[in-house]
Each structure stands twice: as C-alpha cells, then as structure tokens.
Write a protein that holds these residues in place. Structure first.
Motif, PDB file in Angstrom:
ATOM      1  N   VAL B  31      10.219  29.804  64.996  1.00 56.14           N
ATOM      2  CA  VAL B  31      11.343  29.001  65.471  1.00 56.14           C
ATOM      3  C   VAL B  31      11.660  27.898  64.460  1.00 56.14           C
ATOM      4  CG1 VAL B  31      12.121  27.439  67.301  1.00 56.14           C
ATOM      5  CG2 VAL B  31      10.909  29.531  67.892  1.00 56.14           C
ATOM      6  N   PHE B  32      10.618  27.298  63.892  1.00 53.92           N
ATOM      7  CA  PHE B  32      10.813  26.272  62.871  1.00 53.92           C
ATOM      8  C   PHE B  32      11.557  26.859  61.676  1.00 53.92           C
ATOM      9  CE2 PHE B  32       9.511  23.938  59.079  1.00 53.92           C
ATOM     10  CZ  PHE B  32       9.749  22.631  59.467  1.00 53.92           C
ATOM     11  N   LEU B  34      13.564  29.477  61.611  1.00 55.27           N
ATOM     12  CA  LEU B  34      14.961  29.787  61.944  1.00 55.27           C
ATOM     13  C   LEU B  34      15.804  28.516  62.067  1.00 55.27           C
ATOM     14  CD1 LEU B  34      14.666  32.599  64.673  1.00 55.27           C
ATOM     15  CD2 LEU B  34      15.392  32.877  62.318  1.00 55.27           C
ATOM     16  N   GLN B  35      15.247  27.519  62.746  1.00 52.40           N
ATOM     17  CA  GLN B  35      16.078  26.361  63.083  1.00 52.40           C
ATOM     18  C   GLN B  35      16.109  25.285  62.012  1.00 52.40           C
ATOM     19  OE1 GLN B  35      14.609  25.416  67.186  1.00 52.40           O
ATOM     20  NE2 GLN B  35      16.688  26.072  67.693  1.00 52.40           N
ATOM     21  N   ILE B  36      15.055  25.173  61.258  1.00 50.66           N
ATOM     22  CA  ILE B  36      15.020  24.091  60.276  1.00 50.66           C
ATOM     23  C   ILE B  36      15.257  24.635  58.875  1.00 50.66           C
ATOM     24  CG2 ILE B  36      13.669  22.149  59.375  1.00 50.66           C
ATOM     25  CD1 ILE B  36      14.382  21.912  62.378  1.00 50.66           C
TER      26      ILE B  36
END
Lengths: 416, 610
Positions: B31-32, B34-36
């Motif tokens: 998730v990190f 993908l999002q950051i």
C-alpha cells in the motif's frame, strides 16, 4: 462474578473502529455522488448495514452473558443444523452474483455458509479437544478433523462460492497445526499454495521456493521421506502450473489468473478491476482525496466497491493514513487475539480463538491482496468493513464468542 | 518431543504471530508503494480516467455584404442522440411517436447504435426541426439514454442565393483532417467559393473543454480542477464587396437562363454582383447531406456547380473591338480619324464577312456599328508586320489571357495567343494569317471569361487603370482588428486619354444608335456598352453585352453573358440595362423591360456580328 476490568476492551474498541470505518466507506460508496449511477437496492445498502451493525452490537453484548461452556456443548448441534441449512440452501436457495448461497425465510435472507464458519470452528475445536492427549499427530484424529471441514467445503463449492471455500480449506492447516500436527508437516500442507502462487508470478521463483521449502521442512522435521515427498510435490506443482498455463487453459482463463500481475494485457476485461483498484488506491496518496471526493469511487470506476473492493474506497478517499490505519487495526486485533489464545488454559478456547483470528486474517489478506494486486482477484469481504449482513454478524458473533471465553476464563475450567 | 504442550503453545503462537505480522507488513509495504511511491502515476491515471478532453467547435465567421447586411450566418441544427447502455427499449414506440417516424426506423437506428458501441453516444436522428427537438426535451424524463447535440449549419438570411459566391461546406476528407490539428473527422470545411478561399479565416480556433465522466462514459458536466480548457475562438467575419440587393435582382433576372452576370466597381475592382446560372441551392447543402440532391447537381447536364462567371471560356466576340481599336491607335496603325471602307466584307485570301451597313468607318463608328472590316484590317496589319506577340502583351494588360487574381477558386485564365501558343496549337509554321485575322473581331483562338470582359471594360471605364477584381474588402478579426484586402490600381502605361475618349464614345453610340438602342437606351441612365457574339459550334451562338454607366463618370461595369442567346442586343443588353438602372437609381421604372426579360426565350441567330 466477573470483573468488567477483565473484559478485553481494547479488542472491542478495535472492532468498533473497524465497524465505523466500514460504515463510513459504505456510506461513501453507496450514498455519495455515485448513488446516481446505482440501483436503489444498492443505495439502501448503507441503511441495511447500519441495521446489521446495531444488531451486531446487541449480539456482542448479549453473548457476553452466556456461559462459555454452552459453546462447547452446542458445537455439534450447531454443526449439524448448519449442514442441513446448507443442503437446504443448495436446493431452495437463491442465487446472487452466480453463487447459490442465500437462504430465504420470508423477507430475510442469509448466507448459510457464513454461519457454517462458526459451527465448523466450534465443532472441530470441540472434537480435537474432547479427550485429553488427542493430537492431530495421530492420523485418525487428523483425518476426522479434515472430514469435518471438508463436508462444508464441498457444500460451499457446490454452491459455487469459491471464495468462501478457500476460507474453509485454510482452516485445515491452522486447526491441525494448533492441535499438534508437527510443524514440518504443517509447512508441507501449506507449501503447495505458496509454490502455486510464486510459480504464477514466475516459474523460476517457483522452483527456488520448492528447494527452500524442502530445505526448511528437513531442517524442522529431519525426516527424509517427508522432505523428499515435499520436494516432488513441489516440483509437480510447478510443472502442473506451467502445463496449465501453456497447454490446458484457454487464453481468457490465463488472462483472468494472471491479470493481477499484468492487467494491461486485457485492460477492459480481466484487467479492468485490477487497474481500477490499483488506480483508486494509488491516487489516494498520503492523505486521500477526501470523504466522498474520490473520483474512482464516485464515478463508478470501482466494481463492487461496497463489498469486495471497499478497501479501495478507503485507500482513495483517506489515503495512506486511512488504508494504513486499517492494516494496523487488523494487526493489533490479530496479535491481541493470539495473545488471548495463549493466555487461555482451556484448549477449546485456545483453538477457537486461534481459528477465528486465522479466518479474519485470511479474509483480510485475500481481500486487501486482491485490491492491491498482490493476489488474483478473489471475491471475499473484508471483515467488519465490507457490506454484508451475514458476514458482518458471523464475524461479530465469532469475536463475541472469543471475548466471552476470555472474559469468563476463570469459570471456563479445564475440569468439569 | 511434543510432550510439553505449554511450550508448544507458546511456539505456535509466536509462529502464527510472525507469519501474520509478516504478511500484514508486506500488505502495508504494498500500500505504501502504491500510494506514496507510485502516487504520481496513479494520480494521473485516476485523472485521465475521470476527465475527458473534448473539442468545442468555434462558430464559423459571418459574411456581410458591402453595406453591412448579414448574408451568411449560422443556424443551430438539433441532433437527437442515444446512449444504448442507458436506453430502455420499451420507450421505442414513444420515441418514434415524438420523432414522427415509424417504430421500425427507430428500432433500426437503436440497433445500429448498439452495434457501434454500448456505452458511447451516437446520433439517432440528425437535423430534426425545433418543434420535434422541443417535444423530445419535454418528454426527456421518460426517455433515459436519449440526449441531444446542437451543431450549427450555414444559414442564408436574405433572398440572395449567391451559391457561386459563397460555395458550400462538406465534411473534410481524410487527407484534410490528417494535415492539421484544427480539423477533426466529421468537421465541415469550405469546399468551394468564399467558404473555401477564406476557410482559414472563417473557421476560427477549436476550443478545448474538460468534462468529468464516469465509468460508463456519461458526461457529468464541467471539470473544475487544475486543467483549464480553452475557449473556442469564433471565426473571422468577412465583409464582401457584394451589393446584395443588386445581386438578388441579377439572380432574379437570370432565372431560367444559362449564363453569367458580373458587376464590378471599375475603379476598385470590387465585385458588386456575380451570378452564374443555373445555380444550385446552398441551403440544401448546408445541413444533413441530402445525398439525392448532391447526386442531382453533380450529374445535371446544365452543370449548376460550374461557375460560368469565372470559369467559362468563350470567344469575346465584338466586345473585344474597343480594346482592338486602342491597340491600333497605340501601334500607330490608325488614328481616330482614319477611315476604312466596308464593302460588305474584308478580302484577304478569302472574304471575311461584314454585315454592318456599307460605307466609311472611322474607329468610333466602327465600334458603334460593329463593323468587322475595320478590325479585320487592323489585325491584318498587326499580323503582317509580325507584331502578334506585341498585340498579345497589350491584350494581357487588360486582364485577358492572364491568371485572374479574384478570390474565388477555379477562375479561368483563358487564351490570348502569341506565336509560341500558335506553334503549340497548330505546330511550328503550320499557322498563318488566316488563323489570325479572326482575332480582330474577338473570334478564333481567343477565349475569355465574363469576369475578364468585365475587368477589361473596367480598365476602359476607369481611365486606363489595371485593377484587381475581388469579392472580399476586409476581414474582421474576432478581436476587433480589421484586415483589408489588397487592392490594385496602376495605370496601363501605353493607354492615352484620347484612345479612351474614342472608344468610349463609340461604346456610347452603341447604346444610342447601334445594337444596344432597343433596350439599353434610356433617359434614366447613360449607359455605354458593346454587344458581342461568341460563335458556338454546338448550337445557338452565345450573347455578350459589356457596359458601364453613367457614361460621364462610370460607377459600375456590368458584363452579361448568355449561352445560346442569339442576338445579344435583345437578350444580354436588356438584363445589363436593368441592372444599371437598379444600381444607379436603386429602383427600376422600366417595367416593360423587366417583363420582357422575365419572359424572354432564346432565338436562333447565326450571324457573326451585330
């Protein structure tokens, strides 16, 4: 009688947080600007879920007043009632999204397979802890346990609900592992799943994992035959997957399986969900686009955004802050539950709590893994967050039972 | 080994916790990532997903006449559209009823739209009238998936037809829309007339707007984010030199006839009227393509698409005589008082006929009564002295045989032969005097367009100046600035006032005493002119009449060319006379001439001169 201070408030609080996050996400996904493109029966999902949450809270409180031994005593009754309900569903149930898993009584409908999860966990736990010194190391006990799980698994597959079948299948290694199955054998049981996954990603990776797993099994168990068997099983898995991908399966089937690694191969078909889900989460950034502001969510780019892809809604609208919080809450919940199990004296309570935690974990891992394209898209809900009354109530009841047994652990003696 | 359940329990819990925490951290890392880390990529993807860039067509420039009367503007056309994914087939009968077509027609169109795309919007019925459009809008709530599109088409608000001036628009060809970003598939662009020549100016600039769209491709209104669109820039307006009243009147007079009228301001070259008949109806080519009509006008044997005023190539006949006379004067072959005797023809190898009354002719009289002998003799002298190329250059100075710079497509250059041309045409040394003498009376290998005759006449009327015929006087930019068309007025060096004096007098006498006297002689306005006949091997001769008025201070030159007209004096001249009256006096009193023109039918005539 029981000191309220001994109640595990932190787990209850985590459950409440997840529930509220779920309600928020469902509200955005069905009542936000997107509602314009949704049929009315889906728009009303938020209010239905709100009803289930209230019902869940009542159950959560009510269950705390039951004597823990009741669960042990009712386990087999629940199991047989559940099996009968599932069979009835198979014949008289109604079909939603291709799965015939809904049983209707008047205006109310529920998924019998969801309640069967509780019944199965209770029954297998009850069986495996019914006598002292019973151990899954004994092949006979192990087989009976497997059969107890395999029956509902078969029924779920007959209902055409593969997502739930995976949950049941995953109970087998977890419950056997807890009940004394040697670690090496446990690892051997789950090794094909790991090898399968890695081979789909890359066959060389599959071969490496076969060797590493066989080595690990030998290191843990030091049994030559087990190591050899695991090695050849692993090699056969790699070959089987390669054969399936190159010869047996049709291109569109392969596309569906490999869509999570290469969604652009079929961007409007098999890859659509994966691309849209990744885009939703990725575009959320650190702090998200804001409640009911996510373009992917509100413009209907996400499929099933109130259930299977609800995590994308959170990721898009609340960013890494929201998406990370959900992961941390689950991690906290799981660690606490395993600690509860470890602190409990009664093997039944231990086994039930570990199984329930595992069920949550598998749901969580598959759901979020699907949404972030770590895993192929497998449609199962995110516990406490996704829309779905049966699943929400089942998960809540399971948690309530675990909390109950923890709360009353002084009265829940090993000795009668 | 497994006899210590407490230890085993502790180990198992640790193992499970390690596995679960490990996998949770992998998910968190994912998730990190993908999002950051991948934020930029997905933020763009997300925006691309929900925003559709759409072009907004600019309003095409308007066209005005010389006095500011709007003669071409735009009119909305309403198209009913369908998005099959949102359309409920149960509403087909209602829709058919509102559109006033059969159910089967709607069903067929819905099927076509579905085959094209389930989610995309397709036109269902184009160019519906406003009443139908309103009816649909009133009932739109029961017609999900039905929408509309408003486009525009050319509209011609005045009675003026002007088809050969304006030209028509049609959808751009592949090569045209691939050549520029400003034209898209389906855009209509000018294909003839001013619409073609001033396409760049009239078109304007495409606007860009960003729309919010959902996953179904439905538009959800304007996007209000960071990307800003661009407003379309309206096309430039064009101010023409056309006198729409005169033009309309000329069109009326030419109705049912085959030929052309060109009216021009002799001092500036501004075209006041330009008619080619038969014409086509620009209105019928403006909206939805009327395929039958398009095929009709393309296959019609009278060639309504052919602009006779600028493209036809005909011998000028006797209208050429005034210019011929000036050349004679310039080359010193004759003086204004030189007389030549007409004995019924000019004999040089053979007899070149002359039907003018026998007698003595000076230049003025030779023009007035169109004596051929005088001009045969002139051309003979020119040819015999080897001055064909000199002659040719002098003729070119009056706009004949050279490219015409008028701002319309397909203007014809015509032919004014020189020796090189004759060599090409007949072969070297295979031509002689016999092929040249005819040129003196505007016959033979000499061809011109009505526009060129008007230009020639203008140069006579304006005192010997070269001018540039043009239809557009200025272009008004959208921002208000005005760009004027380049004009030309330069003296033709060799033309002396006395030459002009003589030929103009002759032309005046044509109307007073000669062939023009029947219809063009009037106290209302002083007209000078010259008739002519273009020999036509295929049928009746074509008639010419070129003229200017008022005689003392010419304000307008009018050239009329009528195909298969016979006597120009009774066919072309009355039309020109009416137009002179109309232009100078703004009204026509001689209704009997008008009635004559409107009821006129061509007659047989094979004589060479009038």
């Amino acid at each position: 009688m029981t000191n309220p201070r001994e109640f595990n408030w932190s787990v209850l609080f985590t459950w409440l947080c997840l529930t509220l996050i779920g309600l928020t996400a469902i509200y955005s996904a069905t009542q936000g600007p997107v509602s314009e493109f949704l049929p009315t029966y889906i728009q009303s999902n938020f209010y239905k879920q709100l009803g289930f949450v209230i019902l869940g809270m009542i159950l959560m409180i009510g269950i705390q007043f039951i004597t823990p031994r009741t669960f042990l005593e009712l386990s087999f009754v629940a199991y047989f009632v559940g099996i009968i309900l599932m069979i009835l569903t198979l014949f008289f149930g109604s079909e939603i999204n291709g799965a015939k898993s809904w049983f209707r009584i008047g205006p109310f409908g529920f998924q019998s397979s969801e309640f069967m999860k509780i019944a199965t966990i209770l029954a297998v736990a009850s069986y495996l802890t019914s006598r002292r010194n019973i151990s899954a190391e004994n092949i006979r006990y192990a087989l009976i346990s497997v059969v107890l799980i395999a029956i509902p698994t078969g029924l779920v597959i007959a209902q055409n609900d593969f997502g739930t079948a995976i949950i049941f299948l995953a109970l087998i290694p977890v419950m056997l592992f807890w009940s004394g199955l040697p670690y090496g054998v446990s690892l051997f049981i789950i090794s094909p799943a790991i090898i399968l996954y890695l081979t789909v990603l890359n066959w060389q990776l599959g071969v490496v994992s076969v060797i590493l797993l066989a080595g690990a099994i030998f290191f843990i168990q030091r049994r030559t035959w087990l190591t050899v068997t695991s090695f050849f099983t692993g090699i056969l898995t790699v070959l089987g997957v390669q054969l399936a991908l190159s010869k047996v399966l049709q291109p569109h089937q392969i596309a569906r399986i490999t869509a999570f690694t290469n969604p652009t191969y079929d961007p409007t078909g098999a890859g659509w969900n994966v691309i849209q889900a990744k885009t939703a989460i990725g575009s959320g950034g650190l702090s998200g686009k804001g409640f009911m502001e996510g373009t992917q969510t509100q413009l209907k780019f996400l499929p099933e955004q109130w259930t299977d892809f609800v995590y994308c809604v959170i990721g898009e609208e609340f960013g890494f802050v929201g998406a990370g919080l959900v992961i941390l809450l689950f991690m906290f919940l799981l660690i606490r539950m395993l600690n509860i199990a470890g602190n409990h004296k009664h093997p039944f309570a231990q086994l039930v709590t570990v199984s329930v935690a595992s069920v949550y974990f598998i749901h969580f891992f598959i759901n979020v893994g699907s949404a972030t394209a770590l895993l192929p898209v497998i449609g199962i809900p995110l516990p406490f967050i996704s829309y779905g009354g049966s699943a929400y109530l089942t998960n809540t009841i399971m948690l309530a039972i675990c909390l109950n047994m923890d709360f009353h652990k002084r009265q829940f003696s090993i000795y009668r | 080994m497994y006899n210590a359940p407490v230890n085993r329990t502790r180990t198992s819990i640790r193992a499970l916790q390690v596995i679960m925490i490990g996998l949770c951290l992998i998910v968190l890392g994912r998730v990190f990532y993908l999002q950051i880390i991948q934020y930029e990529t997905y933020a763009n993807l997300g925006e691309e997903n929900s925003i559709r860039q759409q072009y907004v067509s600019p309003a095409r420039g308007l066209i005005y006449d010389r006095s500011g009367v709007l003669i071409v503007d735009n009119e909305p056309i309403f198209t009913i559209t369908i998005t099959p994914a949102n359309f409920n087939r149960a509403s087909i009968p209602l829709l058919a009823d509102l559109l006033d077509v059969a159910d089967s027609v709607v069903t067929k169109r819905v099927d076509e739209a579905q085959r094209y795309s389930w989610y995309r919007t397709s036109p269902l019925l184009t160019d519906v009238d406003f009443q139908t459009f309103s009816l649909i809008q009133e009932n739109i709530w029961q017609l999900s998936g039905i929408g509309h599109q408003i486009e525009s088409k050319r509209h011609y608000p005045t009675a003026m037809k002007g088809s050969h001036i304006f030209g028509y628009l049609r959808e751009a060809d592949r090569s045209e829309y691939e050549a520029t970003n400003e034209i898209r598939l389906g855009d209509k662009i000018g294909k003839s007339g001013l619409e073609l020549v001033y396409e760049e100016e009239l078109r304007g600039d495409l606007g860009i707007e960003f729309l919010k769209v959902n996953a179904l491709g439905q538009s959800l209104g304007n996007y209000d984010g960071e990307r800003s669109g661009r407003n379309p820039a309206q096309g430039d307006n064009i101010i023409t030199t056309i006198d729409s009243e005169l033009q309309t009147y000329a069109e009326e007079l030419m109705q049912g006839k085959s030929g052309a009228v060109v009216a021009m301001d002799p001092h500036t070259g501004e075209i006041l009227a330009l008619v080619s008949s038969p014409h086509y109806d620009v209105n019928r080519l403006a909206g939805r393509l009327d395929r039958d009509y398009w095929v009709d006008i393309n296959t019609d044997s009278t060639r309504p698409l052919y602009n006779r005023a600028i493209s036809s190539r005909q011998p000028p006949g006797s209208t050429f005589k005034p210019l011929m006379g000036m050349i004679g004067l310039h080359l010193g072959l004759v003086t204004p008082s030189t007389t030549i005797t007409n004995t019924g023809g000019y004999r040089r190898g053979r007899l070149y006929k002359d039907i003018a009354p026998r007698g003595e002719y000076n230049l003025e009289k030779a023009i007035a009564f169109s004596s051929n002998t005088y001009f045969y003799s002139l051309m003979d002298k020119i040819s015999s002295s080897g001055q064909l190329n000199v002659w040719s250059d002098l003729v070119n100075d009056f706009g004949l045989g050279v490219p015409n710079s008028i701002d319309l497509p397909s203007a014809n250059q015509g032919i004014v032969p020189d020796s090189a041309f004759m060599d090409r045409w007949f072969g070297k040394r295979k031509w002689g005097l016999g092929d040249l003498i005819n040129l003196g009376i505007g016959q033979g290998i000499l061809s011109v367009s009505p526009l060129q005759i008007a230009q020639m006449t203008s140069s006579i009327a304006n005192g010997g100046y070269k001018i540039k015929p043009h239809l557009v006087s200025s272009v008004q930019k959208y921002d208000g600035s005005v760009q004027y068309a380049s004009t030309l007025k330069e003296p033709i060096e060799w033309v002396k006032p006395e030459y002009l004096e003589t030929v103009k007098k002759g032309m005046r006498r044509v109307v007073e005493e000669g062939s023009g006297r029947f219809y063009a002689k009037t106290d209302l306005i002083q007209i000078a002119g010259k008739t002519g006949t273009a020999q036509n091997p295929h049928g009746y001769s074509h008639g010419w009449f070129t003229s200017f008025s008022p005689y003392d201070d010419p304000k307008i030159v009018i050239t009329v060319f009528l195909e298969n007209a016979g006597f120009a004096s009774t066919s072309a001249a009355p039309i020109a006379a009416l137009l002179h009256e109309k232009y100078n006096n703004r009204t026509v009193e001689r209704n009997w001439v008008y009635n004559y023109v409107m009821n006129w039918v061509p007659k047989e005539d094979n004589s060479q001169a009038e």
